[in-house]
Structure formats: structure tokens, C-alpha cells
Design an enzyme around this catalytic site. Sequence first.
Site, short mmCIF file in Angstrom:
data_model
loop_
_atom_site.label_atom_id
_atom_site.label_comp_id
_atom_site.label_asym_id
_atom_site.label_seq_id
_atom_site.Cartn_x
_atom_site.Cartn_y
_atom_site.Cartn_z
N TYR A 163 0.82 -1.21 0.00
CA TYR A 163 0.00 0.00 0.00
C TYR A 163 0.86 1.26 0.00
CZ TYR A 163 1.00 0.94 4.96
OH TYR A 163 1.63 1.25 6.15
N LYS A 169 6.45 -2.02 1.82
CA LYS A 169 5.29 -1.39 2.49
C LYS A 169 4.11 -2.37 2.39
CE LYS A 169 3.40 3.26 3.20
NZ LYS A 169 3.49 3.26 4.65
N GLU A 172 12.99 2.22 13.67
CA GLU A 172 12.06 3.28 13.24
C GLU A 172 10.84 3.27 14.15
OE1 GLU A 172 10.35 2.53 9.33
OE2 GLU A 172 10.16 0.40 9.76
N LEU A 189 11.35 1.12 6.70
CA LEU A 189 10.74 1.60 5.46
C LEU A 189 11.50 2.85 5.03
CD1 LEU A 189 8.24 1.19 3.53
CD2 LEU A 189 7.26 3.14 4.74
#
Length: 290
Positions: free
Chosen positions: A32, A146, A178, A202
Site C-alpha cells: 500500500y 510497504k 524506526e 521503510l
Amino acid sequence: MKFAILNGEMIKRSDAKVDVEDRGYQFGDGVYEVIRVYNGKMFTINEHLERFVKSAESICITLPYTKKKITTLLEELILKNNLQEGIVYMQVTRGVAPRNHSFPTDNVLPSLVAYTKEVTRPLASLKTGVKTMVTEDIRWLRCDIKSLNLLGNLLAKQKAAESGCFEAIQHRSQEVTEGSSSNIFIIKDGSITTHPSNHLILKGITKDVILQVCESNKIVVEEQTFTLEDLASADEAFLSSTTAEVMPIIEVDGKRVGDGLPGPVTKRLQELFEQEIERQCGALKDKILK
Ligand code: PDD
């Protein structure tokens, strides 16, 4: 009435339904993107589309449309939904097929869905900063994709919510990776550090915009791993994402970062980031620093 795109068609949002055997629904077998819209225009659309294609390719899904066709569809959707400030959510799954872990062998068309949502800029938090907490990164080793599989991220974000925090900062063996839905930066003695864009995080589009504006303004950023200890002793810290932009972190696990206020380097980056938004999408009504 709001509209959505389902497999290339613009339909009523309430008519956009998935089959119970859509592989995204059953396995999270898809990828996505979340794209920011300011003044009715998409910010960093090309970068998002490139990442979308890359994520899809990493799990062997070929997008059913070209990037150009997707851009046109999304622009039509924004216009039709009269979206000024918000996000476009878009996902592609491997499609509908009888349930089986291995990929379908016959030519199944991937399902592509997109819809919009009104979201205002979090100006109050951007001014004051947010509280965060630390949690172990329990996710898989392909966080660069993702993917729709977000359970690790959700569990982390829920812990943050239950602690009254905006974000959970994840770590593997004390090394900060992250946030549950953001990238993390620290600043010590004027120098900025963030985790390198490898398989453990990411590659945030917001992160990349920050790296670019830093480069054009001769601000040095090191893409290097750092520890929880480095985070605890940082002068400043911030997180970045499509919806949170450059968000100051003023607290980690109940302890203040620096003097507990958004710092000068973070504020400078917020200013440069807003300039980049205005360059791409036109003047912003409200600014963080006034
Ligand atoms: N999340 N890391 C993770 C795990 C994320 O989910 C996100 C974004 C980011 C920042 O990426 P970007 O700057 O491209 O938004 C980093 C989106 C916004 C979401 O899932 O809603």
C-alpha cells in the site's frame, strides 16, 4: 457522496467491497501507499508511485496499470471527492483466488483500491512536539516492503496509545530502527543521524525529502545506526512521516529530550519542509512557525 477507485473504475465509496477470498483480506498479501494532499495536489506523487511499484515487485505482484495511468486515476479521484487537505490511501493485493498459501497459478488480476480521507495538518503537535515510548522491534526482516501485514506495527502503536504517547520507537538489540509508522532522527551537537534505508526500515518518502533539503542547504545528515542510549542523550529528536511531517519528539519513556521543547535544528527542518510543500503544492494557509 464520496467515491473510490476499484480496479480502474470510479465507483461510490459505499459500493467498494472486497471478496472474502481476496488475498489481501485473508493473508495481507499486498502492498500500500499513503500519499499526502495539500491544496488539492499530491505531494511527492512520483516517489510514492516508485515505492509502490518496488514494494509490489518485491512480492511478485505486477501492477495492472502504469504509473501514469495511476496518477491520472488518483487526480480524478481527488477532484471528484473535492479533497483539499488529506490523504489518498491506495493498495494492491494479489487478487481473488481460492484460499491457498502458495500464489494462484492461473492469471489472477491484482485488486487495486484507492480512496481519499480528509486529514488536517497536526499543527498543534508540530508546534509543541510529542511524547514517545520505546519498544522492541518484533517485525520481520523485510520492513523495506510497504506490506499490508502491519501486526508488529499495530502492536507497537497500541502500546504507545495505552501509554498516552504519539509514537512507539522500535529497537533491535538496543539499536533504534524506526517508529511504528514513522522514521526517527536524532540530533547531537548539531549533527543529525537516522537509520540507513535498508531491509530493517521503510525508506520513508518524508525521510528522503528531509535528506534532500538538508543536502541543498548544506546540513549534514548521517545515515547510521544509533542506540537507545544515543536517543536518551540526544539534544533533539524528531520523527517523520507523510501525515506527521517533521514532528518534534520532546519525551522518550517519560524522560525529556534535551530541554523538553522542539529544538532549533528540528524547527529549521520544519521550515525547509514547509518550503518544499509550497514549492510542489502551492501556499499553505497556516505555518508551524509564525
Ligand atoms: N506510514 N516507517 C513506517 C513503518 C511507516 O509505516 C511509515 C509511514 C514511515 C514513513 O514513511 P513516509 O514518510 O513515506 O510516510 C516509516 C504511513 C503514513 C501509514 O502507514 O499510514
